[in-house]
Design an enzyme around this catalytic site. Sequence first.
Site, PDB file in Angstrom:
ATOM      1  CG  ASP A  31      -2.186   1.020   1.056  1.00 30.56           C
ATOM      2  OD1 ASP A  31      -2.221   1.358   0.021  1.00 30.56           O
ATOM      3  OD2 ASP A  31      -2.729   1.186   2.031  1.00 30.56           O
ATOM      4  N   GLY A  32       0.382   2.424  -0.468  1.00 30.25           N
ATOM      5  CA  GLY A  32       0.851   3.638  -0.481  1.00 30.25           C
ATOM      6  C   GLY A  32       1.381   4.118  -1.671  1.00 30.25           C
ATOM      7  NE  ARG A  35      -1.457   6.802   1.393  1.00 32.59           N
ATOM      8  CZ  ARG A  35      -1.428   5.587   2.383  1.00 32.59           C
ATOM      9  NH1 ARG A  35      -1.136   6.102   3.301  1.00 32.59           N
ATOM     10  NH2 ARG A  35      -1.801   4.505   1.887  1.00 32.59           N
ATOM     11  CG  HIS A  48      -0.597   2.238  -9.283  1.00 35.63           C
ATOM     12  ND1 HIS A  48      -0.706   2.051  -8.008  1.00 35.63           N
ATOM     13  CD2 HIS A  48      -1.507   3.131  -9.723  1.00 35.63           C
ATOM     14  CE1 HIS A  48      -1.789   2.496  -7.374  1.00 35.63           C
ATOM     15  NE2 HIS A  48      -2.435   3.023  -8.542  1.00 35.63           N
ATOM     16  CB  SER A  76      -8.911  -5.185  -3.034  1.00 39.94           C
ATOM     17  OG  SER A  76      -9.424  -4.045  -3.236  1.00 39.94           O
ATOM     18  CG  LEU A 142       9.142 -16.998  -3.862  1.00 37.43           C
ATOM     19  CD1 LEU A 142       8.895 -17.034  -2.342  1.00 37.43           C
ATOM     20  CD2 LEU A 142       9.724 -15.758  -4.258  1.00 37.43           C
ATOM     21  NE  ARG A 199      -2.757  -1.444   4.509  1.00 43.09           N
ATOM     22  CZ  ARG A 199      -4.020  -1.371   4.125  1.00 43.09           C
ATOM     23  NH1 ARG A 199      -4.993  -2.250   4.620  1.00 43.09           N
ATOM     24  NH2 ARG A 199      -4.562  -0.730   3.213  1.00 43.09           N
TER      25      ARG A 199
HETATM   26  C1  IPE Z   1      -5.494  -2.688  -0.289  1.00 47.68           C
HETATM   27  O1  IPE Z   1      -5.050  -1.119  -0.370  1.00 47.68           O
HETATM   28  C2  IPE Z   1      -5.364  -3.420  -1.283  1.00 47.68           C
HETATM   29  C3  IPE Z   1      -4.294  -3.544  -1.980  1.00 47.68           C
HETATM   30  C4  IPE Z   1      -3.082  -3.105  -1.683  1.00 47.68           C
HETATM   31  C5  IPE Z   1      -4.276  -4.364  -3.502  1.00 47.68           C
HETATM   32  P1  IPE Z   1      -6.094  -0.164  -0.416  1.00 47.68           P
HETATM   33  O2  IPE Z   1      -5.510   1.087  -0.800  1.00 47.68           O
HETATM   34  O3  IPE Z   1      -7.388  -0.589  -1.451  1.00 47.68           O
HETATM   35  O4  IPE Z   1      -7.093  -0.140   0.812  1.00 47.68           O
HETATM   36  P2  IPE Z   1      -7.749   1.004   1.824  1.00 47.68           P
HETATM   37  O5  IPE Z   1      -8.906   1.338   0.923  1.00 47.68           O
HETATM   38  O6  IPE Z   1      -6.877   1.851   2.084  1.00 47.68           O
HETATM   39  O7  IPE Z   1      -8.404   0.079   2.812  1.00 47.68           O
HETATM   40  C1  IPE Z   2      -1.626   0.250  -3.227  1.00 47.07           C
HETATM   41  O1  IPE Z   2      -1.319   1.503  -3.475  1.00 47.07           O
HETATM   42  C2  IPE Z   2      -1.854  -0.278  -4.836  1.00 47.07           C
HETATM   43  C3  IPE Z   2      -3.175  -0.655  -4.986  1.00 47.07           C
HETATM   44  C4  IPE Z   2      -4.347  -0.683  -4.140  1.00 47.07           C
HETATM   45  C5  IPE Z   2      -3.428  -1.147  -6.168  1.00 47.07           C
HETATM   46  P1  IPE Z   2      -2.568   2.759  -3.345  1.00 47.07           P
HETATM   47  O2  IPE Z   2      -2.971   2.976  -4.676  1.00 47.07           O
HETATM   48  O3  IPE Z   2      -3.689   2.249  -2.468  1.00 47.07           O
HETATM   49  O4  IPE Z   2      -1.812   3.977  -2.498  1.00 47.07           O
HETATM   50  P2  IPE Z   2      -2.628   5.018  -1.582  1.00 47.07           P
HETATM   51  O5  IPE Z   2      -3.046   4.187  -0.394  1.00 47.07           O
HETATM   52  O6  IPE Z   2      -3.288   5.627  -2.201  1.00 47.07           O
HETATM   53  O7  IPE Z   2      -1.264   5.789  -1.059  1.00 47.07           O
HETATM   54 MG    MG Z   3      -3.954   2.496  -0.549  1.00 48.28          MG
END
Ligand code: IPE
Ligand code: IPE
Ligand code: MG
Length: 251
Positions: A31-32, A35, A48, A76, A142, A199
Site C-alpha cells: 500500500d501507499g 501517496r 504504481h 482488491s 519461491l 502492510r
Molecule cells: C489494499 O489497499 C489493497 C491493495 C494493496 C491491493 P487499499 O489502498 O485498497 O486499501 P484501503 O482502501 O486503504 O483500505
Molecule cells: C496500493 O497503493 C496499490 C493498490 C491498491 C493497487 P494505493 O494506490 O492504495 O496507494 P495509496 O493508499 O492511495 O497511497
Molecule cells: Mg491504498
Amino acid sequence: MFKKIKKSISRDYIKEIDEENIPRHVAIIMDGNGRWARKRNLPRIAGHKAGVEALRDIIKSSSNIGIQYLTLYAFSTENWNRPEEEVNGLMDLLVLYLRKEIKELHKNNVRINTIGDINRLPMKTINEIEKAILMTKGNTGLTVNIALNYGAKAEILNAVKNICKKVGENTLTIDDIDEKAFSQYLYTDTIPDPDLLIRTSGEQRISNFLLWQIAYSELWFTEVYWPDFKPDHLFEAIIEFGQRQRRFGGL
Ligand code: IPE
Ligand code: IPE
Ligand code: MG
C-alpha cells in the site's frame, strides 16, 4: 535524526536473520503507491509504476533467504471503485510487468500463481497471467502468489456456495465440513497460511485480505510507502518475526 543515520550505516539486516526461523509464507499488502506519487507531485499511476519496480528486489531476496510462498495483494475486489483510468493503468502495468520479468522469474525457479477471481480481468491481462502460470508451473522455488480481484469475503462466500452445491448433490455431508475441508475450498487451497503479514504505508487494517488464513499470522506494519520498500525492510520484519513467540492459543 542521528539515531536514524547511525542505524542505517551500522546494521546489516540480512546477517541478523535467524535461518532457523524464516517464515514459510509471507503475505504483503503493498500500500501507499498513490501517496508516494503525490509527495512527488506525480500522477498516481507513476506511483504504481514505482511500486512494480520495487517488486523485483523483494521477490529476489525472498527467494534468496528461503521463503516458500510470497502472497502479494495487487488488486482488491474493492479497487474496482477507483477511476477507470487508474484501474486500466493497473491492468496494463500487470501485463507489462509479466512480459518484462517472466523470463528472469522463470530462470530463478519462481512459480507464479494467483488468488482471486481473475476471470473478471481484461482478456489481455488474463492471457498474460495464464501464460506465466503455465510457463512456471514446474518450478520448485519461491511461489509468488498474486492476489488479483481478490477479496476475502468473496473468497469465503465462494467456498460456502461450492460446499452447499456438493451437499445438495450428496457428494459431501455436513459432518465432513471441518476447518481443514473448508480451507480446501478457498483460493489458497494447497498453500499454508501466512506466518507473517506485512502492510506498508502506515495503515493498520486488513482491507479484506486473507481473513480466514491470517487467524494466527504475525502482523507487521511500517510507515514506508510500498515503492520505497526495500529488502532491508523485509529483513527487519523477518528479524522481528523471529523474536515473536507464537502461541496459537496455547501456553
Ligand atoms: C489494499 O489497499 C489493497 C491493495 C494493496 C491491493 P487499499 O489502498 O485498497 O486499501 P484501503 O482502501 O486503504 O483500505
Ligand atoms: C496500493 O497503493 C496499490 C493498490 C491498491 C493497487 P494505493 O494506490 O492504495 O496507494 P495509496 O493508499 O492511495 O497511497
Ligand atoms: Mg491504498
